[in-house]
Design a protein around this motif. Sequence first.
Motif, mmCIF file in Angstrom:
data_model
loop_
_atom_site.group_PDB
_atom_site.id
_atom_site.type_symbol
_atom_site.label_atom_id
_atom_site.label_comp_id
_atom_site.label_asym_id
_atom_site.label_seq_id
_atom_site.Cartn_x
_atom_site.Cartn_y
_atom_site.Cartn_z
ATOM 1 N N GLU A 211 3.408 2.828 -1.382
ATOM 2 C CA GLU A 211 4.102 2.808 -2.674
ATOM 3 C C GLU A 211 5.312 1.882 -2.621
ATOM 4 O OE1 GLU A 211 5.038 6.757 -3.797
ATOM 5 O OE2 GLU A 211 2.954 7.386 -4.067
ATOM 6 N N THR A 212 6.039 1.939 -1.511
ATOM 7 C CA THR A 212 7.192 1.046 -1.353
ATOM 8 C C THR A 212 6.747 -0.403 -1.320
ATOM 9 O OG1 THR A 212 8.348 2.757 -0.097
ATOM 10 C CG2 THR A 212 9.165 0.498 0.102
ATOM 11 N N ALA A 214 4.199 -1.668 -2.802
ATOM 12 C CA ALA A 214 3.829 -2.071 -4.167
ATOM 13 C C ALA A 214 5.061 -2.400 -4.996
ATOM 14 C CB ALA A 214 3.017 -0.962 -4.826
ATOM 15 N N THR A 215 6.160 -1.659 -4.787
ATOM 16 C CA THR A 215 7.379 -1.916 -5.552
ATOM 17 C C THR A 215 8.098 -3.181 -5.094
ATOM 18 O OG1 THR A 215 8.706 -0.547 -4.045
ATOM 19 C CG2 THR A 215 7.711 0.548 -5.960
ATOM 20 N N MET A 216 7.732 -3.687 -3.929
ATOM 21 C CA MET A 216 8.370 -4.894 -3.394
ATOM 22 C C MET A 216 7.589 -6.159 -3.721
ATOM 23 S SD MET A 216 11.137 -3.868 -1.896
ATOM 24 C CE MET A 216 11.602 -5.181 -0.786
#
Length: 322
Positions: A211-212, A214-216
């Motif tokens: 998830e992290t 994907a946010t980056m």
Amino acid sequence: MNKLNMLLGILLTLLITLAATHRLGDFSALLNPDGVLTDMRSLVLWEIRLPRILLALLTGAGLALAGNAMQGIFQNPLASPGLLGSANGATTASVFILYYFSAPFTILLCGGVLGALLSFLLVYLMAKNRGSTMMILSGVAINMLLGSLIALLLSNAESPWALAELYRWLQGSLVWAKTDTLLMCLPIVLAGLFCLYSQRRYLDLLTFGEETAATMGVDPKRSFFITTLGVALLVGATIPQTGTIGFIGLIAPHLARMMLKKRPSQLYLTSALFGALLLLIADLCILYIPLFSHIYIGTLTAIIGAPFLIWILLAQQKMLAK
């Protein structure tokens, strides 16, 4: 380059020199006054030793890079290059071609790469959007299926000589090393390396979770596909030449991570050096130590790798118990 990589590079250079010049005296065999391969030492060096050394380096480094990528993707030190079926896919296709056709190496190479890619794609489609656990289970299922197909081909071998040759190939060896076959494999290996290198940031971000990542700004599905595609290309390019050589892709990345404790992308070079070094040492043991002279290199790496795997499992259990 850090000190560990420099040390590994120096050690690897010394071993290459030893392997190339053993009982030949020095590198004067590389060239002769006329520039023609008339000297027996030149023939031994150019036609036998250097191709074998290069194949050991290429295979060891390729398997180690693939193993580092797989361990980074699944965040598990027990992940290996063949986890998603690419190794067994390349092996099955190669055995099929060797069994039914007297084909040149070009066909064998294409078959191995195609088998690795198809088995990987099958696993990917089976577990797409279902998480890493389903991906691993799908890989286990495909590996079992392909393993049974290999056993079926071997059991139906009509000639005992063909069966013996296939068995020998399955155990892994570097005796088939040739300069022209290495050159054929090089573009595929480079394509695999490009896939891994292009997604190195993805591996680093995965340490913080998907998830992290994907946010980056990383597309996890696309990056996962490209990275595992690179693994399949590396595995598919090496297996047709060497047969099955296990545990190098498991041990080398783990050694690199244990000594450096850095991000996965920073372990690629160290893993490659460890992989090339381990396979070259194993080959030198087979060539020059009488105790190992009748052992195939895949068997020797398994003898070394199995206790190492047990040690990893015990170490993980100890960490979980704390």
